[in-house]
Design a protein around this motif. Structure first.
Motif, PDB file in Angstrom:
ATOM      1  N   ALA A   1       4.251  56.127  41.108  1.00 51.74           N
ATOM      2  CA  ALA A   1       4.353  55.222  39.896  1.00 51.74           C
ATOM      3  C   ALA A   1       4.151  53.780  40.270  1.00 51.74           C
ATOM      4  O   ALA A   1       4.204  52.939  39.294  1.00 51.74           O
ATOM      5  CB  ALA A   1       5.734  55.259  39.186  1.00 51.74           C
ATOM      6  N   GLY A   2       3.489  53.362  41.412  1.00 53.68           N
ATOM      7  CA  GLY A   2       3.084  51.844  41.732  1.00 53.68           C
ATOM      8  C   GLY A   2       4.271  50.993  41.433  1.00 53.68           C
ATOM      9  O   GLY A   2       5.461  51.289  41.946  1.00 53.68           O
ATOM     10  N   ALA A   3       4.175  49.960  41.071  1.00 56.92           N
ATOM     11  CA  ALA A   3       5.019  48.930  40.804  1.00 56.92           C
ATOM     12  C   ALA A   3       6.404  49.310  39.718  1.00 56.92           C
ATOM     13  O   ALA A   3       7.480  49.015  39.938  1.00 56.92           O
ATOM     14  CB  ALA A   3       4.434  47.749  40.242  1.00 56.92           C
ATOM     15  N   GLU A   4       6.036  50.459  39.125  1.00 53.30           N
ATOM     16  CA  GLU A   4       7.113  50.920  38.218  1.00 53.30           C
ATOM     17  C   GLU A   4       8.080  51.848  38.921  1.00 53.30           C
ATOM     18  O   GLU A   4       8.800  52.739  38.162  1.00 53.30           O
ATOM     19  CB  GLU A   4       6.621  51.627  36.979  1.00 53.30           C
ATOM     20  N   TRP A   5       7.832  52.324  40.164  1.00 50.69           N
ATOM     21  CA  TRP A   5       8.909  53.267  40.808  1.00 50.69           C
ATOM     22  C   TRP A   5      10.439  53.073  40.764  1.00 50.69           C
ATOM     23  O   TRP A   5      10.954  54.080  40.565  1.00 50.69           O
ATOM     24  CB  TRP A   5       8.421  53.268  42.253  1.00 50.69           C
ATOM     25  N   PRO A   6      10.736  51.849  40.658  1.00 45.75           N
ATOM     26  CA  PRO A   6      12.252  51.896  40.523  1.00 45.75           C
ATOM     27  C   PRO A   6      12.895  52.331  39.209  1.00 45.75           C
ATOM     28  O   PRO A   6      13.830  53.002  38.878  1.00 45.75           O
ATOM     29  CB  PRO A   6      12.472  50.135  40.549  1.00 45.75           C
ATOM     30  N   TRP A   7      11.834  51.788  38.055  1.00 50.83           N
ATOM     31  CA  TRP A   7      12.243  52.358  36.767  1.00 50.83           C
ATOM     32  C   TRP A   7      12.021  54.344  36.695  1.00 50.83           C
ATOM     33  O   TRP A   7      12.853  54.815  35.964  1.00 50.83           O
ATOM     34  CB  TRP A   7      11.410  51.884  35.757  1.00 50.83           C
ATOM     35  N   ALA A   8      10.821  54.490  37.602  1.00 46.90           N
ATOM     36  CA  ALA A   8      10.972  56.129  37.420  1.00 46.90           C
ATOM     37  C   ALA A   8      12.068  56.872  38.213  1.00 46.90           C
ATOM     38  O   ALA A   8      12.517  57.632  37.643  1.00 46.90           O
ATOM     39  CB  ALA A   8       9.502  56.473  38.003  1.00 46.90           C
ATOM     40  N   LEU A   9      12.368  56.156  39.314  1.00 48.09           N
ATOM     41  CA  LEU A   9      13.446  56.794  39.941  1.00 48.09           C
ATOM     42  C   LEU A   9      14.860  56.602  39.404  1.00 48.09           C
ATOM     43  O   LEU A   9      15.643  57.618  39.309  1.00 48.09           O
ATOM     44  CB  LEU A   9      13.537  56.079  41.332  1.00 48.09           C
ATOM     45  N   GLY A  10      14.973  55.510  38.640  1.00 47.56           N
ATOM     46  CA  GLY A  10      16.032  55.289  37.884  1.00 47.56           C
ATOM     47  C   GLY A  10      16.234  56.395  36.618  1.00 47.56           C
ATOM     48  O   GLY A  10      17.445  56.803  36.331  1.00 47.56           O
ATOM     49  N   LEU A  11      15.056  56.645  36.152  1.00 48.43           N
ATOM     50  CA  LEU A  11      15.168  57.683  34.912  1.00 48.43           C
ATOM     51  C   LEU A  11      15.496  58.898  35.331  1.00 48.43           C
ATOM     52  O   LEU A  11      16.165  59.592  34.651  1.00 48.43           O
ATOM     53  CB  LEU A  11      13.810  57.640  34.154  1.00 48.43           C
ATOM     54  N   LEU A  12      15.128  59.293  36.682  1.00 51.52           N
ATOM     55  CA  LEU A  12      15.345  60.668  37.082  1.00 51.52           C
ATOM     56  C   LEU A  12      16.930  60.591  37.436  1.00 51.52           C
ATOM     57  O   LEU A  12      17.677  61.564  37.265  1.00 51.52           O
ATOM     58  CB  LEU A  12      14.561  60.744  38.614  1.00 51.52           C
ATOM     59  N   GLY A  13      17.313  59.639  38.048  1.00 49.28           N
ATOM     60  CA  GLY A  13      18.709  59.339  38.233  1.00 49.28           C
ATOM     61  C   GLY A  13      19.738  59.548  37.084  1.00 49.28           C
ATOM     62  O   GLY A  13      20.707  59.979  36.976  1.00 49.28           O
ATOM     63  N   THR A  14      18.992  58.868  35.982  1.00 54.24           N
ATOM     64  CA  THR A  14      19.672  58.603  34.648  1.00 54.24           C
ATOM     65  C   THR A  14      19.953  59.997  34.186  1.00 54.24           C
ATOM     66  O   THR A  14      20.999  60.650  33.793  1.00 54.24           O
ATOM     67  CB  THR A  14      19.019  57.941  33.582  1.00 54.24           C
ATOM     68  N   SER A  15      18.957  61.005  34.284  1.00 57.76           N
ATOM     69  CA  SER A  15      19.120  62.380  33.736  1.00 57.76           C
ATOM     70  C   SER A  15      20.102  62.966  34.424  1.00 57.76           C
ATOM     71  O   SER A  15      20.954  63.952  33.933  1.00 57.76           O
ATOM     72  CB  SER A  15      17.592  63.084  33.710  1.00 57.76           C
TER      73      SER A  15
END
Length: 354
Positions: free
Chosen positions: A291-305
């Motif tokens: 996800a490039g520079a957006e990887w923290p948001w992507a990982l955060g959404l996975l963790g949120t689920s």
């Protein structure tokens, strides 16, 4: 690509959130009488806890226990604690799994012996909380006019040490991908789901289908019966039961891995489907890296689920911190289950299923 990855993870989190907000949470109340049916193989220790807990909530509750070739005195314990015991008089017939035969025989016994209109099947390892029996009666009374089956998700009590790592993928794949709450509220569609730990049947629906006989050779009968109910057009109410019921499925990580390796092949029922599902687990677990520079948001959404799902089943919360590992374990378990199936090693409680 980053936007697509964020959308995928966002969908998982959104589905989990709708389930948290929309799935019914039953409360004690009035409702029709029911009887309890418990399949049991070497479950004397669990029955010593379960049966008194049920009867403390209703001393007149009729409980049937099917003793499935136990070697630990299950039948004697059940009888001493007030249950009606059904003993198998013949060996397990070819083409049947033990649990399916047990549930089928319990249904036959209830048909002959009990006048009540609702049958509550429970696994012996569940732990009823205060108000559980009354809550299930209330569900039958409020939802029973439109559904043939009520089921749900109990609280998942953690085992020892790292055991929760090896089970956390199971509620996640169910509650982050299947919109139970939306189906419940809109009464549209079908989730194709039944939890074999707790399922409350309208007796007339059960005897019109005899579902455990129709899926008699399936190790993971939950999936097959869920599909059968969808095919037959029978509505199912799936609830959040964590306030009134708990279960500790396994104690150690190895027990969990073996238990889920027994079942997981049946999720798809084919080698190709199992490989595809395992690949999807791996992709979902690690695509945040792309996800490039957006990887923290992507990982955060996975963790949120994962966090939202954990709030539904009220299990150990710390595995949410390592959701990629949870997904990897899920993929590995599915592949291990496929290998067991191919090698004829699907074994549980002393029996091997081909």
């Amino acid at each position: 690509m980053a936007i697509a990855i964020l959308i995928v993870y966002g969908v998982f989190a959104l589905i989990a959130l709708t389930n948290l907000l929309l799935m019914r949470r039953p409360k004690p109340g009035a409702g029709p009488e029911l009887c309890v049916l418990i399949p049991a193989r070497d479950e004397s220790a669990n029955l010593r806890r379960l049966l008194p807990a049920l009867l403390a909530q209703d001393p007149n509750l009729k409980i049937y226990v099917f003793d499935d070739d136990s070697s630990d005195g299950t039948d004697k314990v059940a009888a001493e604690l007030g249950a009606t015991v059904i003993r198998n008089t013949d060996p397990l017939p070819p083409g049947w799994t033990g649990k399916n035969r047990a549930c089928h025989e319990l249904g036959k016994a209830a048909t002959e012996d009990s006048p009540v209109g609702w049958w509550l099947f429970l696994d012996a390892d569940v732990e009823p909380k205060s108000g559980f029996v009354s809550a299930m009666r209330h569900l039958a009374g409020t939802e029973g006019l439109r559904v043939g089956l009520v089921t749900g998700f109990p609280q998942m009590l953690p085992g020892q040490g790292i055991e929760p790592l090896f089970l956390a993928w199971v509620p996640w794949i169910l509650l982050a991908t299947n919109p139970f709450g939306i189906v419940t509220r809109t009464r549209k569609g079908h989730n194709r789901f039944k939890n074999g730990q707790v399922h409350l049947w309208r007796a007339s629906v059960y005897t019109s289908l005899w579902p455990h006989e129709r899926v008699k050779d399936k190790v993971m009968e939950d999936v097959s019966i869920g599909r059968l109910l969808a095919k037959e057009g029978i509505a199912v109410e799936t609830c959040s039961l964590s306030r009134v019921l708990a279960v500790r499925m396994y104690l150690t990580w190895r027990e969990t891995l073996d238990g889920m390796s027994k079942n997981s092949y049946e999720i798809t029922g084919s080698a190709g489907g199992s490989v595809l599902l395992a690949a999807l687990f791996i992709v979902v677990g690690w695509m945040w890296l792309f996800a490039g520079a957006e990887w923290p948001w992507a990982l955060g959404l996975l963790g949120t689920s994962g966090l939202i799902v954990d709030r539904i089943v009220r299990g150990a919360i710390w595995p949410v911190l390592v959701m990629p590992i949870i997904c990897t374990i899920g993929g590995f378990t599915v592949l291990r289950s496929l290998a067991w199936k191919r090698q004829g090693k699907t074994r549980w409680k002393g029996r091997t299923y081909m």
